[in-house]
Design an enzyme around this catalytic site. Structure first.
Site, PDB file in Angstrom:
ATOM      1  CB  ALA A 158      -2.559   9.642   3.734  1.00  0.00           C
ATOM      2  CE  LYS A 163       1.976  11.868 -10.292  1.00  0.00           C
ATOM      3  NZ  LYS A 163       3.315  12.383 -10.454  1.00  0.00           N
ATOM      4  N   GLY A 174       0.825  -1.209   0.000  1.00  0.00           N
ATOM      5  CA  GLY A 174       0.000   0.000   0.000  1.00  0.00           C
ATOM      6  C   GLY A 174       0.856   1.254   0.000  1.00  0.00           C
ATOM      7  CG  ASP A 175       0.757   3.688   2.473  1.00  0.00           C
ATOM      8  OD1 ASP A 175      -0.380   4.150   2.469  1.00  0.00           O
ATOM      9  OD2 ASP A 175       1.230   3.013   3.423  1.00  0.00           O
ATOM     10  CD  GLN A 226      -6.550  -1.294   2.318  1.00  0.00           C
ATOM     11  OE1 GLN A 226      -7.308  -2.023   1.723  1.00  0.00           O
ATOM     12  NE2 GLN A 226      -6.976  -0.231   2.959  1.00  0.00           N
ATOM     13  N   PRO A 254       4.485   6.669  11.197  1.00  0.00           N
ATOM     14  CG  PRO A 254       6.286   6.633  12.687  1.00  0.00           C
ATOM     15  CD  PRO A 254       4.803   6.747  12.621  1.00  0.00           C
ATOM     16  CB  ALA A 284      -7.854   3.393   1.679  1.00  0.00           C
ATOM     17  N   GLY A 285      -5.844   5.793   2.569  1.00  0.00           N
ATOM     18  CA  GLY A 285      -5.638   7.234   2.549  1.00  0.00           C
ATOM     19  C   GLY A 285      -4.914   7.607   1.280  1.00  0.00           C
ATOM     20  CG  HIS A 286      -6.086   6.521  -2.257  1.00  0.00           C
ATOM     21  ND1 HIS A 286      -7.079   5.924  -2.970  1.00  0.00           N
ATOM     22  CD2 HIS A 286      -5.350   5.536  -1.735  1.00  0.00           C
ATOM     23  CE1 HIS A 286      -6.953   4.613  -2.869  1.00  0.00           C
ATOM     24  NE2 HIS A 286      -5.914   4.350  -2.123  1.00  0.00           N
ATOM     25  N   GLY A 334       1.274   5.319  -3.939  1.00  0.00           N
ATOM     26  CA  GLY A 334       0.998   6.543  -4.710  1.00  0.00           C
ATOM     27  C   GLY A 334      -0.121   6.303  -5.712  1.00  0.00           C
ATOM     28  CE  LYS A 335      -3.423   1.811  -3.517  1.00  0.00           C
ATOM     29  NZ  LYS A 335      -2.290   1.776  -2.579  1.00  0.00           N
ATOM     30  CB  SER A 341       5.256   9.076 -10.219  1.00  0.00           C
ATOM     31  OG  SER A 341       4.889  10.185  -9.462  1.00  0.00           O
ATOM     32  CB  THR A 342       9.665  12.733 -11.485  1.00  0.00           C
ATOM     33  OG1 THR A 342       8.783  13.624 -12.201  1.00  0.00           O
ATOM     34  CG2 THR A 342      10.179  11.653 -12.419  1.00  0.00           C
TER      35      THR A 342
HETATM   36  P1  GDP Z   1      -1.756   5.644  -1.981  1.00  0.00           P
HETATM   37  O1  GDP Z   1      -2.505   5.225  -0.776  1.00  0.00           O
HETATM   38  O2  GDP Z   1      -1.208   4.490  -2.747  1.00  0.00           O
HETATM   39  O3  GDP Z   1      -2.497   6.615  -2.847  1.00  0.00           O
HETATM   40  O4  GDP Z   1      -0.492   6.418  -1.487  1.00  0.00           O
HETATM   41  P2  GDP Z   1      -0.434   7.619  -0.444  1.00  0.00           P
HETATM   42  O5  GDP Z   1      -1.284   8.710  -0.936  1.00  0.00           O
HETATM   43  O6  GDP Z   1      -0.642   7.146   0.938  1.00  0.00           O
HETATM   44  O7  GDP Z   1       1.084   7.985  -0.502  1.00  0.00           O
HETATM   45  C1  GDP Z   1       1.661   8.494  -1.557  1.00  0.00           C
HETATM   46  C2  GDP Z   1       2.285   9.831  -1.150  1.00  0.00           C
HETATM   47  O8  GDP Z   1       3.340  10.088  -2.008  1.00  0.00           O
HETATM   48  C3  GDP Z   1       1.331  10.991  -1.302  1.00  0.00           C
HETATM   49  O9  GDP Z   1       1.644  11.961  -0.329  1.00  0.00           O
HETATM   50  C4  GDP Z   1       1.636  11.515  -2.688  1.00  0.00           C
HETATM   51  O10 GDP Z   1       1.353  12.878  -2.858  1.00  0.00           O
HETATM   52  C5  GDP Z   1       3.102  11.266  -2.770  1.00  0.00           C
HETATM   53  N1  GDP Z   1       3.596  10.966  -4.106  1.00  0.00           N
HETATM   54  C6  GDP Z   1       2.978  10.255  -5.086  1.00  0.00           C
HETATM   55  N2  GDP Z   1       3.804  10.130  -6.141  1.00  0.00           N
HETATM   56  C7  GDP Z   1       4.948  10.778  -5.806  1.00  0.00           C
HETATM   57  C8  GDP Z   1       6.198  10.970  -6.461  1.00  0.00           C
HETATM   58  O11 GDP Z   1       6.437  10.520  -7.576  1.00  0.00           O
HETATM   59  N3  GDP Z   1       7.158  11.645  -5.778  1.00  0.00           N
HETATM   60  C9  GDP Z   1       6.962  12.142  -4.535  1.00  0.00           C
HETATM   61  N4  GDP Z   1       7.977  12.774  -3.941  1.00  0.00           N
HETATM   62  N5  GDP Z   1       5.803  11.984  -3.877  1.00  0.00           N
HETATM   63  C10 GDP Z   1       4.818  11.305  -4.513  1.00  0.00           C
END
Ligand code: GDP
Length: 432
Positions: free
Chosen positions: A297, A17, A11-12, A222, A302, A38-40, A14-15, A411-412
């Site tokens: 999120a 985005k 999980g986490d 997740q 941590p 979940a926290g996107h 970056g789904k 993703s950068t």
């Molecule tokens: P999800 O649950 O899979 O959507 O992931 P999260 O949202 O919990 O965590 C992804 C975190 O990484 C978020 O704060 C995004 O804004 C950030 N993020 C996503 N893609 C990138 C990336 O390419 N680079 C950086 N530095 N941050 C990113």
């Protein structure tokens, strides 16, 4: 084409985005499992949105969002999320549909979860204690409350009997001051008044979308390693975040998915307990956590951080049939002199290249690393593959080789624009 977007790690990844980025090419975004743990996180034009239950597609005005029967819904959490969205100027009116077959999370689920985690003592799962697991337990125990049950409520009906029995069980398990089931019954009926306009038969709705030529994006929560069947059991969530969950969690058939995109971070993280072979402890882990802002999120917890684990990635590719990968957070590795990738595990019984099915074996695994050179020129914000430093391109090529699927998107950065879509990739086709 209909595409599923699924996390390939814990999980986490970056789904949020990636779903947000792909959404303009789709008319519907559908969530199929999990709960509000979940926290996107999605950044749009510098504004931060954290979505828990509502699919990330809601940030696009023309898109309808669907919450499937495989999701468990805490009405209080849902209404609070809708209010937050409304305060931020995002209208959810007539754009959000919820399955009448979805199960509810009720207040007693949270209490039961807190007690059951505490009883596990040193074998805690590290759940978010939001009642998600106990709601799924009730579902599979065939005593769950489904949204459909709220429709024909009365003082002596099925709903009342279900709640009465479930609250009696809660009073036995939790102890202390007993809960009055009629109070819960009343809360549930109040919730129905607000839920009612959103509720529909999602399977029928999605069938209609398909017949009228609409495109659906399936959003997983997740990740593969937290899937109740295929993850690091018992340190898993209570649902199927892997591809099978799309079908059971929305009531769609095999023809409803044309492509599967796996989201993997350029390194690995996990929250909660359980074995994590490539975990970096001490300064190295702290530094990755700080650079990647790896804090939950939903909970602020941590996250544990470590190197990219290709045994995990290859497994996720197999379980889900990932045809393309989106490699996220590449920029977090900027400035490291060298980067490691785990290509297999060393175990007292011999080397392991296929992900083991039990955590005891996994706990005994040592990662076998390939060390690659890092890059000094930053990748942060790069939007064209050819503008990446050669070491970063080589890193991606190695990831493709050991994971067994092409990387179509890199993703950068956290913003929509900070993305590379590779020419001629499947992702590029899916975006058309
Ligand atoms: P999800 O649950 O899979 O959507 O992931 P999260 O949202 O919990 O965590 C992804 C975190 O990484 C978020 O704060 C995004 O804004 C950030 N993020 C996503 N893609 C990138 C990336 O390419 N680079 C950086 N530095 N941050 C990113």
């Amino acid at each position: 084409m209909n595409i599923a977007v699924i996390g390939g790690q814990w999980g986490d990844e970056g789904k949020g985005k990636i779903v947000d980025l792909l959404t303009p090419s789709f008319s519907v975004v559908a969530r199929y499992q999990g709960g509000h743990n979940a926290g996107h996180t999605v950044f749009v034009g510098g504004q931060k949105f954290v979505l828990h239950l509502v699919p990330s597609g809601i940030l696009h005005a023309d898109v309808t969002c669907v919450i499937g029967n495989g999701v468990v819904i805490d009405p209080v959490a849902l209404f609070s999320e809708l209010e937050t969205l409304s305060d931020a100027g995002i209208s959810t009116q007539r754009r959000l549909l919820i399955s009448d077959r979805a199960h509810l999370i009720l207040p007693y689920h949270r209490e039961i979860e807190a007690v059951s985690e505490a009883n596990r003592k040193d074998r805690q799962i590290g759940t978010t204690s939001r009642g998600i697991g106990p709601s799924y337990e009730d579902k599979y125990g065939r005593r769950g409350v489904r949204i459909r049950d709220l429709r024909d409520h009365g003082p002596e009906d099925v709903l009342a009997l279900l709640i009465r029995d479930n609250v009696a069980a809660r009073n036995r398990i939790v102890g202390g001051e007993p809960l009055n089931w009629q109070v819960t019954h009343k809360q549930v009926i109040e919730a129905w008044r607000r839920l009612q306009p959103l509720v529909t038969d999602v399977s029928v709705y999605l069938d209609g979308v398909a017949r009228s030529g609409g495109r659906v994006l399936y959003e997983g929560a997740q990740g593969t390693m937290l899937d109740v069947d295929h993850g690091t059991y018992p340190f898993v969530s209570a649902s199927n975040g892997t591809i099978g969950g799309v079908f059971t969690g929305l009531g769609v058939g095999a023809q409803a998915v044309d492509g599967v995109l796996g989201i993997l971070k350029a390194y690995t993280t996990r929250v909660g307990e359980g074995p994590f072979p490539t975990e970096l402890l001490g300064d190295a882990g702290d530094s990755l956590r700080d650079s990647g802002q790896e804090f939950g999120a939903s909970t602020g917890r941590p996250r544990r951080c470590g190197w990219y684990d290709a045994v995990v990635a290859k497994y996720a590719v197999r379980i889900n049939g990932f045809q393309n990968l989106a490699l996220t957070k590449l920029d977090v590795l900027d400035g490291l002199s060298e980067i490691k990738v785990c290509k297999e595990y060393r175990h007292p019984g011999g080397s392991i290249s296929e992900f083991p099915s039990d955590v005891t074996t996994l706990e005994q695994c040592e990662p076998v690393y390939e060390t690659l050179p890092g890059w000094s020129h930053p990748t942060a914000g790069v939007t064209r593959f050819e503008d990446l430093p050669v070491e970063a391109r080589n890193y991606i090529a190695y990831i493709e080789e050991v994971s067994g699927a092409p990387v179509g998107l890199v993703s950068t950065g956290s913003d929509r624009d900070e993305t590379i879509v590779r020419k001629n990739s499947l992702v590029a086709q899916w975006l058309q």
